[in-house]
Design an enzyme around this catalytic site. Sequence first.
Site: not given
Length: 375
Positions: A370, A110, A62-63, A95, A92, A41
């Site tokens: 999905r 980011r 992004h999946e 950080c 990482c 979504h």
Amino acid sequence: MDVRAAVAVEAGKPLEVMTVQLEGPKEGEVLIEVKATGICHTDDFTLSGADPEGLFPAILGHEGAGVVVDVGKGVTSVKKGDHVIPLYTPECRSCPSCLSRKTNLCTAIRSTQGQGVMPDGTSRFSIGKDKIHHYMGCSTFANFTVLPEIAVAKVNPDAPFDKICYIGCGVTTGVGAVINTAKVEIGATAIVFGLGGIGLNVIQGLKLAGADMIIGVDINNDKKQWGEKFGMTHFVNPKEVDGDIVQHLVGMTKRGADQIGGADYTFDCTGNVKVMRQALEAAHRGWGESVVIGVAGAGQEIATRPFQLVTGRVWKGTAFGGARGRTDVPKIVDWYMDGKIDIDPMITHILKLEDINKGFDMMHSGESIRSVVVY
Ligand code: NAD
Ligand code: AHE
Ligand code: ZN
């Protein structure tokens, strides 16, 4: 190299499938052949123009899940042939956020991720001289993509791409919200608002954690059978409730000598700020926790009477289910391979890249849980 991609050319317009150019991996980067990608979504949210960070043109998605086909200089943690899941929340391990052990929100890349570029400030995708933005550092709506090494999780090579791509967002977000963020205990009561690709995974996470009463709330009655499949014990359609939905839910969860209602844990999986308020106020006085998972558009704000918090309810949020990608995602893939969590039934539609817009249509109509694009 030429790659096939569904490009978000403009906000509010369907994706356009075309050939674009992709540069190879630079230092610290990996080139991945994407084998499958889910449609979340959040892709729709950004495509709609509601995302304050939305950039166009961009390659959304992004999946995903795929195979490493090349690595840049200095890459040590993955090699050619490894099966990987791209991570929009990298890990990482150096950080301040990673070192804090208090959050999964790695800050290493980011800011460039939000600008739609790789950590060196440039894009690897282009059409001729025009650059195309990356999205959430992943851009899995292309059959090849480039990611920083810290943003890929190496997973079991026996796991099927068309199922484990969902672990790249929906599964991990839903199950992780229960286990990592809420830390739900055996015997808890819970309410899940929104039984889509995320909410059903919250339900399966609640079942895994041993929750007793799991109430699902959705405006679509078709979601009742879906929720029940994954462990929901009660279903409520707010449109069919006479009076206030919060009072209704509080009434359903009354227990103990004092008969105070409200759930131990509530989860918003809708992205609707009014529902987020309902979720908070349906949490138990004194200790109920409400977890915001849904993402809301630019200008949207949440509100409640401070009294709700003064009387002990806790409002929190979660991104990627609090999961540390490189550490936790391979484990979740193993849970799937060992039958501890279920994914297959939630993948209701398999599409070709050319048909990707159908996946968005089916999300809007509520027909799919999905949709997965297989390259
Ligand atoms: P989805 O479209 O599959 O499901 C949404 C569900 O909410 C649908 O079943 C719909 O009928 C229901 N719904 C809509 N309005 C409602 C209302 N007023 N009351 C009750 N139910 C209602 O979406 P999804 O993929 O499950 O994503 C859900 C939300 O989670 C989105 O906002 C998405 O952007 C967000 N998300 C957040 C994260 C994170 O890391 N925080 C990760 C993934 C997705
Ligand atoms: N760009 C949006 C924020 C969107 C958002 O909150 N994204 C979640 C993941 S949703 C996955 O489907 C997330 O990871 N958030 C943490 C972060 O750093 O973005 C906006 O509102 O600006
Ligand atoms: Zn997502």
